[in-house]
Design an enzyme around this catalytic site. Structure first.
Site, PDB file in Angstrom:
ATOM      1  N   HIS A  62     -21.912  -1.589  12.612  1.00  0.00           N
ATOM      2  CA  HIS A  62     -21.518  -1.302  11.228  1.00  0.00           C
ATOM      3  C   HIS A  62     -22.455  -1.972  10.207  1.00  0.00           C
ATOM      4  O   HIS A  62     -23.072  -1.277   9.401  1.00  0.00           O
ATOM      5  CB  HIS A  62     -20.054  -1.681  10.996  1.00  0.00           C
ATOM      6  CG  HIS A  62     -19.648  -1.682   9.558  1.00  0.00           C
ATOM      7  ND1 HIS A  62     -19.660  -0.543   8.784  1.00  0.00           N
ATOM      8  CD2 HIS A  62     -19.271  -2.689   8.734  1.00  0.00           C
ATOM      9  CE1 HIS A  62     -19.284  -0.853   7.552  1.00  0.00           C
ATOM     10  NE2 HIS A  62     -19.047  -2.151   7.496  1.00  0.00           N
ATOM     11  N   HIS A  87     -22.834  -8.790   5.402  1.00  0.00           N
ATOM     12  CA  HIS A  87     -21.791  -8.556   4.401  1.00  0.00           C
ATOM     13  C   HIS A  87     -20.371  -8.800   4.897  1.00  0.00           C
ATOM     14  O   HIS A  87     -19.474  -9.045   4.103  1.00  0.00           O
ATOM     15  CB  HIS A  87     -21.921  -7.162   3.782  1.00  0.00           C
ATOM     16  CG  HIS A  87     -21.316  -6.051   4.579  1.00  0.00           C
ATOM     17  ND1 HIS A  87     -21.995  -5.353   5.534  1.00  0.00           N
ATOM     18  CD2 HIS A  87     -20.074  -5.524   4.568  1.00  0.00           C
ATOM     19  CE1 HIS A  87     -21.210  -4.437   6.067  1.00  0.00           C
ATOM     20  NE2 HIS A  87     -20.032  -4.518   5.500  1.00  0.00           N
ATOM     21  N   ASP A  88     -20.156  -8.759   6.205  1.00  0.00           N
ATOM     22  CA  ASP A  88     -18.792  -8.962   6.703  1.00  0.00           C
ATOM     23  C   ASP A  88     -18.587 -10.308   7.406  1.00  0.00           C
ATOM     24  O   ASP A  88     -17.492 -10.586   7.878  1.00  0.00           O
ATOM     25  CB  ASP A  88     -18.410  -7.826   7.671  1.00  0.00           C
ATOM     26  CG  ASP A  88     -17.896  -6.598   6.921  1.00  0.00           C
ATOM     27  OD1 ASP A  88     -17.379  -6.764   5.797  1.00  0.00           O
ATOM     28  OD2 ASP A  88     -18.025  -5.483   7.455  1.00  0.00           O
ATOM     29  N   GLU A  91     -16.077 -12.714   5.556  1.00  0.00           N
ATOM     30  CA  GLU A  91     -14.751 -12.115   5.538  1.00  0.00           C
ATOM     31  C   GLU A  91     -14.084 -12.181   6.924  1.00  0.00           C
ATOM     32  O   GLU A  91     -12.923 -12.532   7.036  1.00  0.00           O
ATOM     33  CB  GLU A  91     -14.891 -10.650   5.098  1.00  0.00           C
ATOM     34  CG  GLU A  91     -13.593  -9.879   5.027  1.00  0.00           C
ATOM     35  CD  GLU A  91     -12.840 -10.180   3.742  1.00  0.00           C
ATOM     36  OE1 GLU A  91     -13.440 -10.814   2.855  1.00  0.00           O
ATOM     37  OE2 GLU A  91     -11.664  -9.801   3.649  1.00  0.00           O
ATOM     38  N   ASP A  92     -14.833 -11.829   7.950  1.00  0.00           N
ATOM     39  CA  ASP A  92     -14.223 -11.591   9.258  1.00  0.00           C
ATOM     40  C   ASP A  92     -14.508 -12.635  10.333  1.00  0.00           C
ATOM     41  O   ASP A  92     -13.961 -12.556  11.425  1.00  0.00           O
ATOM     42  CB  ASP A  92     -14.680 -10.232   9.810  1.00  0.00           C
ATOM     43  CG  ASP A  92     -14.286  -9.088   8.896  1.00  0.00           C
ATOM     44  OD1 ASP A  92     -13.306  -9.259   8.159  1.00  0.00           O
ATOM     45  OD2 ASP A  92     -14.954  -8.044   8.927  1.00  0.00           O
ATOM     46  N   ASP A 153     -21.586   0.407   2.232  1.00  0.00           N
ATOM     47  CA  ASP A 153     -20.493   0.033   3.130  1.00  0.00           C
ATOM     48  C   ASP A 153     -19.430   1.133   3.141  1.00  0.00           C
ATOM     49  O   ASP A 153     -18.989   1.609   4.181  1.00  0.00           O
ATOM     50  CB  ASP A 153     -19.904  -1.289   2.610  1.00  0.00           C
ATOM     51  CG  ASP A 153     -18.827  -1.862   3.509  1.00  0.00           C
ATOM     52  OD1 ASP A 153     -18.880  -1.610   4.728  1.00  0.00           O
ATOM     53  OD2 ASP A 153     -17.938  -2.560   2.987  1.00  0.00           O
TER      54      ASP A 153
HETATM   55 MN    MN Z   1     -18.097  -3.491   5.919  1.00  0.00          MN
END
Ligand code: MN
Length: 732
Positions: A62, A87-88, A91-92, A153
């Site tokens: 992704h 980018h993630d 967050e993750d 995204d």
């Molecule tokens: Mn994403």
């Protein structure tokens, strides 16, 4: 048991995607860039190593895809590629933003931080989601790349929406059409905007999408033949004059075709401009304008132009940076054809948008990005001065995304671009809030006009002011820009506050005069008596004389003997009873097994077989079709109140549906139609209205059907009736 995963094949695929990314980015890389990208890739790979997407594929694919879109389709550079890859992670995964800053510096960290804050956004309630969107815009005005990567995204998520559960598909698709497609449009990312719109349609109205897609494909070879023939004389002449160029026949997007069909109420076959011809010129920057008009002259030598359809965005680019010369000409086959004339640079900007500007900026050529920058500045200003609630703000912002512009001038000839329908008062506020607040009127093209005058293209506007002038509440109805609205509201609020202070003084003096003690109990009693909601409002009315101070008399403060009965709490059970729980066994709703109190939305009239969703309200669940015109608004604004719903196998029950017929009138037609409905298909009719005029008729029939199959059968049969040209379902 989980399926066997071929880890080696996955590893190969990841590497393949990574190499592809490097290959695409290569022409734009300098110095250490490749190393930096490799480092970001490795860190992202490590951070996401145990994660998989809903589709089951390794998660790293992704961020890789998002980075690929960023460089290939938006034209972004190394910083953005690195940020997209990461980018993630915050967050993750356990990675912290400070880790990103340590390893990649503050610039990348700021972008990743911006992206982190706005992801996961739409899981929560309405205003929170609006608040988050506002955050995204804050970062937009700070660094446009945040929004661009966010769009990349979103695009990848939309491309891979298949693996999401249905209710998420609807929610994500709706947000996309509500916010992201307009944002892409505003940033000039035309190709991405178009794809987002088509994907939205694919998931919310699959049937229509597939049907139109099939038709576009079917008509392709005929279209190609037509284009070849149309282009041939132009092609020859361009060659003869020594142009270096490319000609393309661009099909319209499915979404825009459907929009046109609905707006003009025509069938696919009746949409005449299914494509546009695009002529792209390779000329040096300083010859661009002359070359475009030269080609315009060639085109119109062969084909007659429609004088109402000439658009010159070469001399004055659109506010999103779009430059092109459009004309619509009559082909020899008697069909209007849109021809777009532009240079390679303009085409690049039109397709990839804002970021492409920067590329040309680097090469030192002057570029017209001032209008877009002006817009970004306007967004920043809105954010800084806006005091309205997040929801109101989002509404205003969306309005600002769509609108067309009107081009006006100051007395000295400076261009002022305002949203379409802006007034002279908007113009005044755009020049300066001080001028707006004291605006008396305007001279438009030397003629005196009230400040509510609606501006038109080319107007030259001189604002007249007076230091005595003050805004009043009705000014709010005379402006449309958020800047003007905000400033007027601010003024009114401050003004009210100042007046309320005066009012308070008057009140205190009055109490002294009538010998009543100034207690809060006494004050509450007074508010209730005059039925005024707040203290400020009370003081204000007193100050401006809407409320006469002499009415405040001593007897009002004596204790009340008889208590006012408290209002009855509303009986929700009664309310619920009122809502038709049409057929309690009709729907399976969400994963819940309890019987949900539901009713069918009036606006779209769903029947079994329709693709539907449930919308929670205080009084129960309302079932809408996913293609309902209100669906997008509901799903994107109130995502948390959307409930999955589908029809269960049906008992023989009847639902009301509308059918519209058009055709040429003849004797006995109504008879034939009603016979088919009632006898052949045993459908009950509720009403039938037929209007005939000049040999044509239009009929609207309301029938009771079991489900969509039943309805479609009826429509099919009716369309075979002699004289009937068009049959379609209609809502409400
Ligand atoms: Mn994403």
């Amino acid at each position: 048991m989980s399926p066997v995963i071929d880890l080696e094949a996955e590893r190969q695929e990841i590497l393949r995607q990574y190499r592809r990314l490097l290959r695409t980015a290569k022409p734009y890389l300098h110095g250490n860039d490749a190393k930096l990208i490799k480092k970001a890739f490795n860190q992202s790979l490590e951070a996401h190593k145990d994660m998989r997407r809903k589709s089951g594929e390794p998660y790293i694919l992704h961020p890789l895809a998002v980075a690929q879109i960023a460089v290939e389709e938006i034209g972004l550079g190394t910083t953005s590629i690195v940020a997209a890859l990461l980018h993630d992670v915050v967050e993750d995964t356990p990675t912290e933003i400070s880790d990103v800053e340590r390893d990649f510096g503050p610039k990348v960290a700021r972008i990743v931080d911006g992206l982190t804050k706005i992801s996961g956004v739409f899981e929560q309630g309405t205003s929170e989601q609006a608040e988050n969107f506002r955050k995204m815009l804050l970062t937009l005005s700070d660094d446009v790349r945040v929004s661009l990567i966010k769009l990349a995204d979103r695009l990848h998520n939309m491309r891979t929406l298949d693996s999401m559960p249905r209710h998420k598909q609807l929610k994500i698709a709706s947000e996309t059409i509500y916010l992201y497609a307009p944002l892409a449009h505003r940033l000039g990312l035309y190709a991405i905007k178009t794809e987002l719109e088509d994907l939205h349609l694919k998931y919310t109205d699959t049937e229509i999408y597939n049907e139109l897609k099939g038709k576009v494909k079917q008509s392709q070879s005929a279209r190609n033949r037509f284009i070849k023939e149309f282009v041939q004389p132009i092609d020859e002449e361009l060659k003869a004059q020594g142009f270096s160029y490319e000609i393309k026949g661009r099909p319209k997007s499915i979404y825009s075709i459907l929009k046109k069909m609905r707006k003009q109420n025509v069938t696919f076959e009746e949409v005449y401009d299914l494509f546009a011809i695009r002529i792209i010129l390779d000329v040096p920057h300083e010859q661009e304008k002359a070359a475009c008009w030269q080609v315009y002259s060639i085109v119109t030598d062969f084909y007659q132009p429609n004088p109402d359809r000439l658009r010159d965005w070469v001399s004055t680019p659109k506010a999103n940076g779009y430059e092109s010369l459009h004309t619509t000409v009559m082909s020899h086959a008697g069909q209007w054809v849109e021809v777009q004339i532009r240079t390679r640079r303009m085409d690049e900007i039109a397709e990839k948008g804002y970021a492409a500007h920067w590329k040309y900026k680097d090469s030192g050529t002057p570029q017209p990005e001032s209008t877009l920058e002006a817009w970004v500045n306007r967004v920043r200003e809105m954010l800084e001065t806006n005091n309205s609630s997040a929801l109101e703000f989002m509404d205003e912002f969306r309005q600002n995304l769509f609108v067309k512009e009107v081009y006006t001038f100051t007395p000295k000839g400076k261009l002022v671009i305002l949203p379409d329908k802006a007034t002279a008062l908007d113009f005044a506020f755009d020049i300066h809030s001080h001028i707006g607040l004291h605006c008396l009127g305007a001279k438009v093209n030397q003629k005196l006009e009230p400040f509510s005058y609606r501006l038109r293209n080319g107007d030259q506007v001189e604002i007249l002011t007076s230091h005595k002038q003050r805004p009043t509440a009705d000014w709010l109805n005379m402006v449309i820009t958020s800047k003007a609205k905000t400033r007027i509201k601010d003024f009114l609020r401050d003004d009210k506050r100042a007046k309320a202070d005066d009012g308070k003084f008057i009140y205190e003096k009055r109490l002294e005069l009538i010998g009543v003690e100034n207690t809060s109990e006494n004050f509450q009693r007074l508010l209730a008596y005059f039925n005024v909601p707040t203290a400020q409002e009370f003081y204000y009315r007193l100050a401006v004389g809407q409320l006469d101070g002499r009415e405040i008399r001593e007897p009002l403060f004596r204790p009340v003997t008889q208590a006012v009965p408290a209002s009855q709490p509303r009986k929700f059970d009664d309310e619920i009873q009122k809502i038709r729980g049409v057929h309690p066994n009709m729907l399976v709703v969400g994963e819940r097994t309890d019987k949900f109190n539901h009713s069918l939305a009036r606006c779209c009239n769903p029947i079994p077989g329709d693709d539907v969703f449930g919308f929670e309200t205080e009084t129960g669940l309302i079932i809408h079709r996913t293609s309902c015109h209100r669906a997008v608004d509901l799903m994107s604004n109130y995502g948390n109140r959307i409930v999955r719903a589908k029809w269960t196998d049906q008992l023989e029950l009847a639902f009301l549906a509308g059918v519209r017929l058009k055709g040429s009138d003849r004797v006995g037609l109504v008879n034939d139609v009603t016979r088919i409905i009632s006898t052949a298909l045993k459908v009950n009719m509720r009403s039938i209205i037929i209007d005939a005029d000049d040999g044509f008729f239009e009929g609207k029939i309301l029938v009771f059907v079991n489900d969509t199959d039943h309805l479609n059968k009826l429509i099919q049969r009716l369309s075979k009736v002699n004289g009937v040209l068009q049959v379609e379902r209609f809502d409400s």
